[in-house]
Structure formats: structure tokens, C-alpha cells
Design a protein around this motif. Sequence first.
Motif, short mmCIF file in Angstrom:
data_model
loop_
_atom_site.label_atom_id
_atom_site.label_comp_id
_atom_site.label_asym_id
_atom_site.label_seq_id
_atom_site.Cartn_x
_atom_site.Cartn_y
_atom_site.Cartn_z
N ILE A 107 0.83 -1.19 0.00
CA ILE A 107 0.00 0.00 0.00
C ILE A 107 0.87 1.26 0.00
N THR A 108 0.44 2.27 -0.73
CA THR A 108 1.18 3.54 -0.74
C THR A 108 0.87 4.33 0.53
N PHE A 109 1.74 5.25 0.86
CA PHE A 109 1.52 6.05 2.06
C PHE A 109 0.24 6.87 1.94
N GLN A 110 -0.07 7.36 0.74
CA GLN A 110 -1.30 8.14 0.52
C GLN A 110 -2.53 7.31 0.89
N ASN A 111 -2.58 6.05 0.41
CA ASN A 111 -3.71 5.18 0.73
C ASN A 111 -3.74 4.82 2.21
N LEU A 112 -2.56 4.62 2.77
CA LEU A 112 -2.48 4.31 4.19
C LEU A 112 -3.04 5.46 5.02
N TYR A 113 -2.67 6.68 4.65
CA TYR A 113 -3.17 7.86 5.35
C TYR A 113 -4.69 7.94 5.28
N GLU A 114 -5.26 7.69 4.10
CA GLU A 114 -6.71 7.76 3.94
C GLU A 114 -7.41 6.74 4.82
N LYS B 195 -9.06 17.57 13.07
CA LYS B 195 -8.69 18.73 12.27
C LYS B 195 -7.21 19.03 12.41
N MET B 196 -6.70 18.97 13.65
CA MET B 196 -5.29 19.25 13.91
C MET B 196 -4.38 18.24 13.21
N ARG B 197 -4.73 16.95 13.31
CA ARG B 197 -3.91 15.91 12.69
C ARG B 197 -3.94 16.01 11.16
N ASN B 198 -5.11 16.30 10.64
CA ASN B 198 -5.22 16.46 9.18
C ASN B 198 -4.33 17.59 8.69
N HIS B 199 -4.31 18.69 9.44
CA HIS B 199 -3.48 19.84 9.07
C HIS B 199 -2.00 19.46 9.06
N ILE B 200 -1.57 18.77 10.11
CA ILE B 200 -0.16 18.38 10.22
C ILE B 200 0.22 17.41 9.10
N ILE B 201 -0.65 16.44 8.83
CA ILE B 201 -0.34 15.43 7.81
C ILE B 201 -0.26 16.05 6.42
N THR B 202 -1.26 16.88 6.08
CA THR B 202 -1.28 17.46 4.73
C THR B 202 -0.18 18.49 4.52
N LYS B 203 0.25 19.17 5.58
CA LYS B 203 1.27 20.21 5.44
C LYS B 203 2.69 19.67 5.56
N HIS B 204 2.91 18.74 6.52
CA HIS B 204 4.29 18.34 6.83
C HIS B 204 4.66 16.91 6.43
N PHE C 224 5.96 14.75 1.39
CA PHE C 224 7.22 13.99 1.34
C PHE C 224 6.98 12.50 1.08
N PHE C 225 5.95 11.92 1.69
CA PHE C 225 5.79 10.46 1.68
C PHE C 225 4.70 9.91 0.76
N LYS C 226 3.79 10.75 0.25
CA LYS C 226 2.54 10.25 -0.33
C LYS C 226 2.70 9.21 -1.43
N ASP C 227 3.72 9.32 -2.28
CA ASP C 227 3.85 8.40 -3.42
C ASP C 227 4.70 7.16 -3.10
N LEU C 228 5.24 7.09 -1.91
CA LEU C 228 6.08 5.95 -1.53
C LEU C 228 5.24 4.80 -0.99
N LYS C 229 5.65 3.58 -1.28
CA LYS C 229 5.01 2.42 -0.66
C LYS C 229 5.59 2.29 0.74
N ILE C 230 4.75 1.88 1.68
CA ILE C 230 5.24 1.84 3.06
C ILE C 230 6.39 0.85 3.24
N LYS C 231 6.42 -0.20 2.40
CA LYS C 231 7.50 -1.18 2.50
C LYS C 231 8.84 -0.58 2.09
N ASP C 232 8.79 0.51 1.28
CA ASP C 232 10.02 1.13 0.79
C ASP C 232 10.50 2.30 1.65
#
Length: 351
Positions: A56-63, A79-88, A92-100
Amino acid sequence: MPVFKDKERGTWFVQLWYKDIFGNNKKKKKRGFKKQSEARRWEAEFINSLSSDPEITFQNLYEEFIKDFKFRARVSTIKMRNHIITKHILPFFKDLKIKDISPKIIREWQNNLLECSYSENYLRTISQVLSSIFTYAEKFYNLQKNPYKISQSIGSNERKKVINIWTEEEFSIFIKEVKETNFSIAFKILFMCGLRVGELLALTFEDINFSKHTIDINKTVSRDIKGTTIAPPKTKNSIRTIYCPDSLIKEIEKYKNSLYDVTETDKIFCFTHDALRRRIISISKKCGLKRIRIHDFRHSHASYLLYKKVDITAISKRLGHKNVKVTLETYSHLIPKSNDYLRKILEEIDF
């Protein structure tokens, strides 16, 4: 192939059936893809996200993580966690697979954050959010090695904010200038009982036990971009029953009796957080008092109890803290130094 053309809109959409983790058949539909290839890519990623493995990609994992988290947290926390995840985190990680994602990659991400001028406390908060996502992957997506644990966290929980308080004398000067009965009672509850402002504004008359002199704290007002809602308190320990001084209980009862057609489920205070804040600003300026925040009334209450040498465990329970450690971390600098008293007690030992 569950990818179809929407002839009316000129776009592509995905429609498929799948089984959830409980084996139930579910239908999924996603519209608005400009290209067939985009729809197929989304379909592949969605199917991949159901496989419960590190592909699974990090983007899918986050969702999946945030969807699960919404059932377990308050709106403001989400709301606070969503802000931190989408901004920071996601950039950086969204397109990476978690295994990588290796400890070295996380270290690189951390170094990028350390180059910014964020406080130690904020760095720690960002780091903990990423940690919680990888912990989720460990539990539900068969991630065998958690790279976050190897890379270690950044930031610290040292609170550098100065706690401002009013003494009993300063509060006395302030409260004499509060002319509206409802606001006067509200400020007295904050100072004499140590409630959080959300807990104060959520109080109803049924929460006050006039015969036992107690206040039952079981809800809070939560604020977000959609407005205010009544929600459960901050933690399980925040649900508590505390003693309220006799003079204040009588004042609340007198105020209740002065109202027309009031019911037990009616809120005691119908004003807003900002209304309280504005009165603090104007009255403290008029009286020449240092300006404090609404939450500092709670700090003032704790400070007064510590000054009177009330047991720290009793104070922690009264404030509704998660544990005594939280109370000590917040107010340790206010605890009276007792070395002299300790020395005196030990010297009195006589065999």
C-alpha cells in the motif's frame, strides 16, 4: 473492468464491489477522472489498499488511517492531525510504498523539518503523528519492521510557555468590576473550580447538585470550522464530580431562581468563548491588572491549591488530568519548596 465512461459529463468513473475486513460485500464508486488511465490507477491503488500488506502507498495508508481515526477522536483533534499530515507529512511520503520507507528516508524528512524554525514541542507533535500512522500500519497492514522506531523521534515535550496567574487579591479586584451576574458566576467557577472553558460553557443546571455542593463535569463545548458542538470531555479522567464552595453554589442557585421558565437541561451560560475573553481584556485594562488568558484561570486555581499545600493527587483529579504526571509536568515549578519543612520533620525523629 470496473472503469467506465460517463458520456454525459465526458469523464471516467470507477465502480466495483469488494469485501471489507468483516467479509461484507461493499460497493465503491469514484467519479470525475479526466482520463481512463487515471481511473485505472485509482482502481489499482484502491484494490491494493484492501490487501492488508506493505504494498500500500503512504497516501492510501493515510486515507485509511484518518477514516479509522474519525471514529476515535474529537473533531478538533482530527482537524489538527489532518493539518499536520497534509502540510508536513504527505508532500514527502505520499507516493512511496510503506515497505520502501526506510529509517534513512524518515531521517531525511526529519532533517528537513529541523532546518525550519519550529518549536521543540511542535516538532515532537509532528513526529508523533507520523509515528501513529506507522503503528497503524504495523497493526493492520502487516508491516514487519517499523522504520520510525529505528529513526527515533525529534523534538521534546518541554513546555517553554510561561504560565500567567492571578492571585486571590488580583481576582478579587477583577471580579468586583464584573457587573453581569452570569459572567460573574462564570469567572468564579473558572477561578474557584478550575474548569476548562469548554467544560464551563457546556454546563447545564442538572449538572449542579445544590444539596451536595458539587458540579458534575461530563461534556464540553468543542469548536471547529463548522461551529460549536457538545462533545465528550478531553479524556475519560475529565469526566468527574468536584466540590463547589458553599457561597458559589448559593449564588448559582439564586441566579437559576431569577430566570424565567428555566429547565434542568438548559445551559447555564449562553454566551461565547470570545465574550469571556473580551471582558477579561477590558476589565483587566481598566483595573491595571496584567492580562491573562481564560485558561489561566485554571492555572490560577491550581496554583492557589498548591500554595495551600493541597495533595498533588487530589489536585490532579480535580483538574481532570489524565494522570498525576501531567499535573507535575505542568505545575512542578509552582510546588512550594519543602526542604526546610522536611529537614524539620526528620530532626524531630527521636528513638
